[in-house]
Design a protein around this motif. Sequence first.
Motif, short mmCIF file in Angstrom:
data_model
loop_
_atom_site.label_atom_id
_atom_site.label_comp_id
_atom_site.label_asym_id
_atom_site.label_seq_id
_atom_site.Cartn_x
_atom_site.Cartn_y
_atom_site.Cartn_z
N GLU A 184 -12.60 -81.13 24.61
CA GLU A 184 -12.00 -80.24 23.62
C GLU A 184 -10.57 -79.92 24.01
N GLU A 185 -9.70 -79.91 23.03
CA GLU A 185 -8.30 -79.61 23.27
C GLU A 185 -8.05 -78.13 23.15
N ASP A 186 -7.26 -77.59 24.08
CA ASP A 186 -6.81 -76.21 24.06
C ASP A 186 -7.95 -75.21 24.18
N GLY A 187 -9.19 -75.69 24.37
CA GLY A 187 -10.32 -74.80 24.56
C GLY A 187 -10.61 -73.90 23.40
N ASP A 188 -10.19 -74.29 22.16
CA ASP A 188 -10.40 -73.39 21.02
C ASP A 188 -11.68 -73.71 20.27
N GLY A 189 -12.42 -74.69 20.76
CA GLY A 189 -13.70 -75.00 20.13
C GLY A 189 -13.58 -75.83 18.87
N ALA A 190 -12.33 -76.23 18.49
CA ALA A 190 -12.16 -77.03 17.29
C ALA A 190 -12.58 -78.46 17.55
N ALA A 191 -13.14 -79.09 16.54
CA ALA A 191 -13.56 -80.48 16.70
C ALA A 191 -12.36 -81.38 16.63
N PRO A 192 -12.08 -82.16 17.65
CA PRO A 192 -10.93 -83.05 17.63
C PRO A 192 -11.18 -84.25 16.75
N SER A 193 -10.11 -84.95 16.40
CA SER A 193 -10.24 -86.17 15.62
C SER A 193 -10.92 -87.23 16.46
N ALA A 194 -11.65 -88.10 15.79
CA ALA A 194 -12.30 -89.20 16.50
C ALA A 194 -11.33 -90.35 16.59
N THR A 195 -10.75 -90.53 17.74
CA THR A 195 -9.75 -91.58 17.92
C THR A 195 -10.37 -92.93 17.62
N GLY A 196 -9.68 -93.70 16.78
CA GLY A 196 -10.16 -95.03 16.46
C GLY A 196 -11.26 -95.05 15.43
N SER A 197 -11.58 -93.90 14.84
CA SER A 197 -12.69 -93.87 13.88
C SER A 197 -12.41 -94.72 12.66
N GLY A 198 -11.12 -94.99 12.36
CA GLY A 198 -10.79 -95.81 11.21
C GLY A 198 -11.33 -97.22 11.35
N ASP A 199 -11.53 -97.67 12.59
CA ASP A 199 -12.06 -99.00 12.80
C ASP A 199 -13.58 -99.01 12.78
N GLU A 200 -14.19 -97.84 12.82
CA GLU A 200 -15.63 -97.75 12.95
C GLU A 200 -16.32 -97.29 11.67
N LEU A 201 -15.68 -96.42 10.92
CA LEU A 201 -16.30 -95.87 9.73
C LEU A 201 -15.52 -96.30 8.50
N SER A 202 -16.21 -96.89 7.55
CA SER A 202 -15.54 -97.52 6.43
C SER A 202 -14.74 -96.54 5.58
N LEU A 203 -15.22 -95.31 5.38
CA LEU A 203 -14.48 -94.35 4.57
C LEU A 203 -13.13 -94.00 5.19
N VAL A 204 -13.12 -93.78 6.49
CA VAL A 204 -11.86 -93.45 7.16
C VAL A 204 -10.94 -94.66 7.19
N LYS A 205 -11.51 -95.81 7.44
CA LYS A 205 -10.71 -97.03 7.43
C LYS A 205 -10.10 -97.26 6.05
N LEU A 206 -10.89 -97.01 5.02
CA LEU A 206 -10.39 -97.15 3.66
C LEU A 206 -9.26 -96.16 3.38
N ALA A 207 -9.42 -94.93 3.86
CA ALA A 207 -8.36 -93.93 3.68
C ALA A 207 -7.08 -94.36 4.36
N GLU A 208 -7.20 -94.97 5.55
CA GLU A 208 -6.00 -95.44 6.25
C GLU A 208 -5.34 -96.59 5.49
N GLU A 209 -6.13 -97.49 4.92
CA GLU A 209 -5.57 -98.59 4.14
C GLU A 209 -4.88 -98.08 2.88
N LEU A 210 -5.51 -97.15 2.21
CA LEU A 210 -4.89 -96.57 1.02
C LEU A 210 -3.59 -95.86 1.37
N SER A 211 -3.57 -95.20 2.53
CA SER A 211 -2.35 -94.53 2.97
C SER A 211 -1.23 -95.54 3.20
#
Length: 495
Positions: A184-211
């Motif tokens: 966890e970053e900064d110890g604030d309990g927030a969920a960090p981004s999943a690094t590389g998730s664009g290569d693993e999950l099609s919705l995120v990968k699709l969002a990156e391609e559209l971007s």
Amino acid sequence: MDEDESNIPGPPTVGAEELVLRSQNLLGELEEFEEFLAGKNRRESELGNVELRQFRNSITAESKSLRKLTTADPTSEKTVHTLRSSNLPFYEAVWAAAKSSTGLVAFNKRFYWEEASSGSRAVNKKVSSGNTAKTKQKNVLVDIVTQGGLEWVKVSTITEARLLFDMAKAGWEQLSDSEDGEDEEDGDGAAPSATGSGDELSLVKLAEELSRAARATRIRYKHPQVRFVLPKIGLGTTPEIDTLIANIKATGAQVECGSSLSADGTHVPALKEVACNLLVDPFAGFSPTLNIDCTILLALVSDLSHGAVALQPRFHRAIVRQIELEKQEKLLPDLLFPAMGVRELVCTREAHRRMREIVELIGTTTERRRTVLLMGDDPSKPREVLVDEFRELSDYEVPRDWNLPIRVVESDIDAGKPLPATAKIIAEKLSEINRSVFLFGWASGLTTISSNRTVAKLIENLVEGHRKGDDETGPSIWLCPTARSLVGKEKNRKS
């Protein structure tokens, strides 16, 4: 992700007869919408035509397949699987999202970009055989293009169950749930981004391609905004899905989930309630005062713009073509009068001078009389009188709130807002009259109305080729899709 596969676990099977009925209802609304568009008689160049064919054909094909299942054994494993995996719910979701949008342009439209070591840029063609290893052309499918091209909508009917299944299969975990909190970053309990998730999950990968595609595309100097519509996904119930949505939003996309679409996530407006909203407004963003180019000044007084003109052997082929165009679409009532509305109208002194020279040289008697009224040569005549007298010189209905006369202004560019360095490059490429018209409109923040497509395209290309920043824009120009010349006097005729 154009269409979703059967859900996990599978949804209750809907009978083939019910799906066929739903497909016919959907096709019926599309036909109703096409008839609505045809009734508006809007030109393709005015963004009035919506690209519907491929979307409609896909639904038609699906309906035919479903109809075949009405005679199949409803209990067979094959029939059940086929019904569960039908694309119809996806098509219904796309149409529902479209009806909730504005300024509809197209369905199922591909956008291309070029990936290279220096970044991405837009391309207007598909992958060619001449690509090198350093440059690769890619594309992405947009389900709905709205807001006159400035919004791309991607629809997915994937369910939470299927999404969680895919996430588990990809081995993606919610790092914020770790007991020791080491990631966890900064110890604030927030969920960090999943690094590389664009290569693993099609919705995120699709969002990156559209971007990437959106960053490589500009519509009126702006990048399109991407919007995801996920009618079967809710927020605030599953941490893994909330993090996934956060990763989609991190690409710059907007996300609408089922819980935010309506009170129950299912309401879809009737077409008659929203049909007018779906039309692209070609005059959206116009300035309160319009800058009128010389080409439009001439069109406003031309005999060709005010009624049927008999063909004569002396007519140039361009005049003959304009007569034919006027039969198909009336320039003034269909285009120019709606564009001008009740807005104040101005033109530069250079545009006015050139228009007068042409009218005096070749204008007919009626074209000269219209010019006198258009420019308000007699200052004692109020607007109402000018419009009434102009109406007498036209076979068409001239709006009584038309803002005559057109006021002549000095094209003092220095008196307006500072222009980017690109303006100097553009000025060197333009004639004196075009500099006065287009740079004045730019510096004054006015929308320029013109039919000079060559100059407008030159300006756009120069702005795109020499921009210094991503936010730099060019002048606001509305191109009238057709021009009208003066009929012109016969040779040796004095009046």
